[in-house]
Design an enzyme around this catalytic site. Structure first.
Site, PDB file in Angstrom:
ATOM      1  N   ARG A  74      55.496  44.968  70.138  1.00  0.00           N
ATOM      2  CA  ARG A  74      56.314  45.860  70.950  1.00  0.00           C
ATOM      3  C   ARG A  74      57.062  46.864  70.072  1.00  0.00           C
ATOM      4  O   ARG A  74      57.369  46.584  68.913  1.00  0.00           O
ATOM      5  CB  ARG A  74      57.318  45.066  71.793  1.00  0.00           C
ATOM      6  CG  ARG A  74      56.659  44.223  72.874  1.00  0.00           C
ATOM      7  CD  ARG A  74      57.672  43.562  73.784  1.00  0.00           C
ATOM      8  NE  ARG A  74      57.009  42.760  74.795  1.00  0.00           N
ATOM      9  CZ  ARG A  74      56.577  43.217  75.973  1.00  0.00           C
ATOM     10  NH1 ARG A  74      56.758  44.505  76.262  1.00  0.00           N
ATOM     11  NH2 ARG A  74      55.979  42.430  76.829  1.00  0.00           N
ATOM     12  N   LYS A 218      45.295  32.190  78.034  1.00  0.00           N
ATOM     13  CA  LYS A 218      45.190  33.527  78.605  1.00  0.00           C
ATOM     14  C   LYS A 218      44.226  34.374  77.770  1.00  0.00           C
ATOM     15  O   LYS A 218      44.402  34.516  76.565  1.00  0.00           O
ATOM     16  CB  LYS A 218      46.574  34.174  78.668  1.00  0.00           C
ATOM     17  CG  LYS A 218      47.529  33.439  79.597  1.00  0.00           C
ATOM     18  CD  LYS A 218      48.954  33.939  79.471  1.00  0.00           C
ATOM     19  CE  LYS A 218      49.101  35.355  79.965  1.00  0.00           C
ATOM     20  NZ  LYS A 218      50.534  35.789  79.919  1.00  0.00           N
ATOM     21  N   THR A 276      46.780  39.453  87.450  1.00  0.00           N
ATOM     22  CA  THR A 276      47.272  40.789  87.134  1.00  0.00           C
ATOM     23  C   THR A 276      46.805  41.859  88.122  1.00  0.00           C
ATOM     24  O   THR A 276      45.600  42.063  88.308  1.00  0.00           O
ATOM     25  CB  THR A 276      46.889  41.258  85.714  1.00  0.00           C
ATOM     26  OG1 THR A 276      47.012  40.177  84.793  1.00  0.00           O
ATOM     27  CG2 THR A 276      47.816  42.369  85.263  1.00  0.00           C
TER      28      THR A 276
END
Length: 467
Positions: A74, A218, A276
């Protein structure tokens, strides 16, 4: 007809109250997700406690899933958002480095500069900003902006096709994992899992804390796709996280990739979640787009074990309408049949072959019901993976945690039942319970499959019993 597809809702500011959680349970939610990227520990702990209490009040075995943040990259904080134009140069630097250009921000991964090369594509904020790396130094990279947009604080960065040497678990993940174990989480989701070793590292960390959570891996980047078989085999379930995955691969390849992953999970006998943006427009709007309806119906037709809502229920304006939409769409598509990937499951042991024989029998009986007696949930999951046509599929387990962990398994309705010393008595108790609940009538044929330890031996058995 009972719904087969299980539904996962993400809790957040829009749904954290007791009233809202109760309404989600009544609306058909099976699993409650806590996104540790956003949920403070005190909020997550209280939400998990509420799910447990409200589920118990209703006699429902709903599961709690803690979703770890994982090693995501990030940007840092900026004083005010940067308005970027095509051709602008943006600098991403280590936290210890001083700005070298007008538009500069830090990144939370100091190894970024070592992992990338000039010419690599850099994607910011889930695809809203595209950039190309123009220069690389030891403490910074400079990128050219390829489209107009805004760069704010703490935006997520993707590097499609670039292998990153990130750790499997961050310091924050370990803290969040300790909370998950404290809350007796049923599932822990590992983000940005890239190989089987990452799954095993997460499992070791759970066991070191004496936790019992099962692992959802994931799938979010190309590295995971390359190692998919090892990840599937090391995990308890797979989540096709289409947000980051849809950035890492060409977007027109995503539907094919989703279908291939679902099929491979079927073949290897592991549960699979589609997640999602299923109903992204309903974060603001009261009804889904027609494209979203088609997307949800495709996932249900592909016979995924579960569908997951994220922002739709955590921050959206219509969380309960979103759940209602999933219920209606998945229930309707189930009546039309599925893709049939259950026929491709690899039968590797006697338990799986016994489950296959039981399904053949129950599907041949007009009013047949399938009952699985299971101590750890393994036989129930083997049976569910073969996708029986009957929608009346009941599992009995002596452990409530097992019942909760079956909340993620397609078709299964799980009940807590202490097992007797003999299989015969246990079957009688199960049949009596189903009659009392009005789920079967006297004389209804029950095909019962079990692998429970009884009378000093393990019985892989199939029995036809009439309620």
């Amino acid at each position: 007809m009972p719904r087969k597809t299980k539904l996962i809702v993400t809790l957040g500011p829009a749904t954290e109250s007791e009233e809202s959680i109760g309404k989600l349970l009544d609306g058909g939610a099976n699993v409650f997700r806590l996104n540790m990227s956003h949920a403070p520990h005190d909020v997550a702990k209280l939400a998990a406690k509420r799910v447990r209490k409200l589920s118990a009040d209703r006699g429902i075995h709903a599961a709690v899933l803690f979703d770890l943040t994982g090693p995501s990259i990030r940007t840092g904080d900026v004083d005010k958002p940067h308005e970027l134009k095509i051709g602008d140069l943006v600098e991403f630097r280590k936290s210890t480095a001083q700005p070298g250009t007008d538009i500069s921000t830090t990144v939370n991964y100091d190894g970024l500069m070592d992992d990338v090369s000039e010419g690599n594509t850099l994607v910011v904020d889930n695809g809203t900003l595209l950039m190309e790396i123009r220069s690389r130094q030891d403490d910074r990279i400079v990128c050219e902006v390829k489209n107009n947009g805004i760069l704010g604080s703490r935006r997520h960065i993707n590097l499609p096709g670039t292998r990153l040497n990130l750790p499997a678990l961050t310091e924050k993940d370990h803290k969040d994992l300790a909370l998950a174990v404290e809350c007796d989480a049923d599932y822990v989701a590992g983000s940005f899992v890239r190989d089987g070793a990452h799954v095993r590292e997460l499992r070791d960390a759970i066991e070191a804390l004496e936790g019992h959570a099962q692992i959802v891996a994931k799938i979010e980047d190309q590295e995971a796709i390359k190692n998919i078989d090892a990840i599937i085999q090391a995990s308890d379930a797979i989540m096709i996280a289409r947000g980051d995955l849809g950035i890492e691969v060409e977007y027109w390849e995503l539907p094919i990739l989703q279908r291939r992953l679902i099929k491979r999970c079927h073949e290897l006998g592991k549960r699979v979640i589609v997640a999602t943006q299923l109903l992204e427009s309903m974060i603001q709007n009261p009804t889904p787009t027609r494209a979203e309806v088609t997307d949800v119906s495709n996932a249900a037709y592909e016979e995924a074990d579960a569908l997951m809502l994220s922002g739709e229920t955590s921050i959206g304006a219509h969380p309960h309408r979103c759940l209602e939409a999933l219920v209606k769409i998945s229930t309707r598509i189930e009546r039309s049949g599925g893709l049939g990937y259950g026929q491709h499951v690899m039968l590797r042991d006697e338990r799986q072959k016994a489950a296959k024989a039981a399904i053949t029998l129950v599907d041949s009986l007009p009013d047949g019901r399938l009952v699985v007696l299971t101590r750890r949930g393994i036989m129930a999951n083997h049976t569910a993976m073969l996708r029986p046509r009957t929608s009346q599929f009941y599992a009995f387990a002596p452990n409530e945690r097992v019942c909760r962990q079956l909340a993620l398994s397609r078709s299964i309705e799980a009940f807590h039942l202490p097992f007797a010393s003999t299989i015969k008595e246990t079957i009688q108790r199960a049949a009596e319970y189903l009659r009392e609940q009005g789920l079967v009538r006297p004389g209804t044929p029950l095909v019962i499959v079990s692998d429970i330890f009884s009378d000093q031996f393990t019985a892989n058995s199939i029995l036809l019993h009439h309620a």
